[in-house]
Design a protein around this motif. Structure first.
Motif, PDB file in Angstrom:
ATOM      1  N   UNK A 111       1.166  -1.295  -0.259  1.00  9.43           N
ATOM      2  CA  UNK A 111       0.343   0.414  -0.141  1.00  9.43           C
ATOM      3  C   UNK A 111       0.889   1.219   0.049  1.00  9.43           C
ATOM      4  N   UNK A 112       0.541   2.040  -0.252  1.00 11.19           N
ATOM      5  CA  UNK A 112       1.060   3.045  -0.509  1.00 11.19           C
ATOM      6  C   UNK A 112       0.662   4.212   0.568  1.00 11.19           C
ATOM      7  N   UNK A 113       0.937   4.229   1.323  1.00 13.09           N
ATOM      8  CA  UNK A 113       0.095   5.407   2.833  1.00 13.09           C
ATOM      9  C   UNK A 113       1.007   6.447   2.993  1.00 13.09           C
ATOM     10  N   UNK A 114       0.480   7.406   2.402  1.00 16.25           N
ATOM     11  CA  UNK A 114       0.886   8.843   2.891  1.00 16.25           C
ATOM     12  C   UNK A 114       0.933   8.797   4.379  1.00 16.25           C
ATOM     13  N   UNK A 115       2.139   9.757   4.813  1.00 13.40           N
ATOM     14  CA  UNK A 115       2.182  10.313   6.284  1.00 13.40           C
ATOM     15  C   UNK A 115       0.951  11.120   6.833  1.00 13.40           C
ATOM     16  N   UNK A 116       0.392  12.216   6.285  1.00  6.73           N
ATOM     17  CA  UNK A 116      -0.428  12.080   6.513  1.00  6.73           C
ATOM     18  C   UNK A 116      -2.206  11.363   7.138  1.00  6.73           C
ATOM     19  N   UNK A 117      -2.156  10.427   6.223  1.00  7.31           N
ATOM     20  CA  UNK A 117      -2.853   8.668   5.902  1.00  7.31           C
ATOM     21  C   UNK A 117      -2.219   8.785   7.753  1.00  7.31           C
ATOM     22  N   UNK A 118      -1.150   7.962   7.984  1.00  9.94           N
ATOM     23  CA  UNK A 118      -0.721   7.288   8.729  1.00  9.94           C
ATOM     24  C   UNK A 118      -1.219   8.128  10.136  1.00  9.94           C
ATOM     25  N   UNK A 119      -0.843  10.093   9.633  1.00  7.86           N
ATOM     26  CA  UNK A 119      -1.056  10.476  10.990  1.00  7.86           C
ATOM     27  C   UNK A 119      -2.496  10.963  11.838  1.00  7.86           C
ATOM     28  N   UNK A 177      -8.269   7.015  -0.763  1.00  7.95           N
ATOM     29  CA  UNK A 177      -6.991   8.003   0.456  1.00  7.95           C
ATOM     30  C   UNK A 177      -7.758   9.011   1.500  1.00  7.95           C
ATOM     31  N   UNK A 178      -8.546   8.730   1.222  1.00  7.77           N
ATOM     32  CA  UNK A 178      -9.183   9.814   2.401  1.00  7.77           C
ATOM     33  C   UNK A 178      -9.698   8.768   3.625  1.00  7.77           C
ATOM     34  N   UNK A 179      -9.216   8.603   4.899  1.00 10.50           N
ATOM     35  CA  UNK A 179      -9.169   7.542   6.044  1.00 10.50           C
ATOM     36  C   UNK A 179     -10.338   8.122   6.543  1.00 10.50           C
ATOM     37  N   UNK A 180     -11.253   6.321   6.573  1.00  7.57           N
ATOM     38  CA  UNK A 180     -12.481   6.194   7.125  1.00  7.57           C
ATOM     39  C   UNK A 180     -12.478   5.171   7.713  1.00  7.57           C
ATOM     40  N   UNK A 181     -12.168   4.288   8.930  1.00  5.65           N
ATOM     41  CA  UNK A 181     -12.620   3.435  10.056  1.00  5.65           C
ATOM     42  C   UNK A 181     -13.826   3.088   9.696  1.00  5.65           C
ATOM     43  N   UNK A 182     -14.022   1.833   9.488  1.00  7.38           N
ATOM     44  CA  UNK A 182     -15.279   1.193   9.033  1.00  7.38           C
ATOM     45  C   UNK A 182     -15.970   0.101  11.015  1.00  7.38           C
ATOM     46  N   UNK A 211       6.433  -2.103   8.778  1.00 11.54           N
ATOM     47  CA  UNK A 211       7.246  -1.346   9.942  1.00 11.54           C
ATOM     48  C   UNK A 211       6.739   0.208   9.459  1.00 11.54           C
ATOM     49  N   UNK A 212       6.194   0.741   8.699  1.00 15.07           N
ATOM     50  CA  UNK A 212       5.392   2.214   8.956  1.00 15.07           C
ATOM     51  C   UNK A 212       4.812   2.312   9.719  1.00 15.07           C
ATOM     52  N   UNK A 213       3.225   0.962   9.900  1.00 11.24           N
ATOM     53  CA  UNK A 213       2.640   1.188  10.968  1.00 11.24           C
ATOM     54  C   UNK A 213       3.460   0.668  12.284  1.00 11.24           C
ATOM     55  N   UNK A 214       4.229   0.175  12.076  1.00 14.11           N
ATOM     56  CA  UNK A 214       4.862  -0.114  13.780  1.00 14.11           C
ATOM     57  C   UNK A 214       5.239   1.301  14.020  1.00 14.11           C
TER      58      UNK A 214
END
Length: 267
Positions: A111-119, A177-182, A211-214
């Motif tokens: 997955x291409x996860x942006x720093x903003x999405x992770x933040x 690409x916009x975070x939403x939690x289901x 590693x990004x998640x961690x």
């Protein structure tokens, strides 16, 4: 379940316009729908035996409406009926644009996860952790039992820090690409770091994303409580593997458990 979805659509006077999506073990079904004014919603129908169709889990999505500051669907209307000893619950929800990060709980492609999405994910879970609730996702008794079954008496399983958690934070419940939690059925009190540990363990097949998640949650996962949360999540996932789910996660999960147990011994 398809007939149940169509019955619910008729009740809410909406038209099914999207692909029907089935939940775990076909327990639920959902689809994009549209009303007469062209407004889009998500319609979900879940089935359960009558004796289980009550309480926190049954009411979870509706109860989550009270949680503010987190992007997620909102339940607008409810419709319930009984069919041959099975209780069915239809939930008409607001529609969230975007795509799920994966079609399975475990991540299998990069997955291409942006720093903003992770933040934003970190901020959402931090906000959720402080939300006051009497709902319980898991209890100490279950943690203690699982640790004894999977790890024997090697470690003290006592959890001293409990926070509010989503309870099922995997890749099929996250949108981009916009975070939403289901899927807020099971939210409630859980060990500190439970959601971060869940997402990390479901990422192990793709080390770069893992590693990004961690790193996003390292200040929690590196603590003693965070290690216990990871060990508990591993027991949950290994139980699912024993039932036939995501078999190729078994090796990575066992290796990660060995690393965590070794870390505890050094402390």
């Amino acid at each position: 379940m398809k007939e149940s979805l169509m019955k619910a659509a008729s009740y809410f006077d909406v038209q099914i316009t999207g692909k029907m999506v089935f939940g775990w073990n076909d327990r639920s079904i959902g689809s994009k729908v549209k009303n007469q004014k062209g407004i889009c919603y998500w319609l979900r129908v879940v089935s359960e035996m009558m004796c289980w169709a009550q309480g926190d889990f049954w009411e979870g999505n509706l109860a989550a409406n009270k949680i503010k500051g987190i992007t997620k669907p909102r339940v607008i209307q409810i419709y319930e009926w009984e069919d041959g000893g099975i209780q069915l619950r239809a939930e008409l929800m607001s529609f969230v644009e975007g795509r799920v990060c994966a079609f399975t709980p475990e991540l299998r492609t990069k997955l291409d996860l942006s720093p903003r999405w992770l933040s934003e994910l970190r901020a959402s879970l931090d906000r959720l952790s402080f939300y006051p609730t009497e709902r319980i996702h898991t209890k100490q008794e279950k943690v203690t039992r699982r640790f004894l079954v999977f790890y024997g008496d090697k470690i003290d399983s006592n959890i001293t820090k409990w926070t509010t958690a989503h309870g099922d934070l995997h890749w099929a419940n996250l949108m981009a690409p916009q975070l939403s939690i289901l899927d807020w059925e099971g939210w409630g009190k859980a060990p500190l770091g439970y959601d971060a540990a869940t997402l990390y363990c479901f990422s192990l097949l793709i080390p770069e994303v893992a590693e990004q998640v961690y790193q996003t949650f390292a200040d929690i996962l590196d603590t003693h409580e965070g290690v216990l949360a990871q060990l508990y999540v591993i027991t949950r996932l290994l139980h699912r593997i024993d039932l036939g789910d995501f078999m190729d996660l078994a090796g990575p999960l066992h290796r990660h458990a060995d690393d965590l147990l070794a870390r505890l011994k050094r402390c």
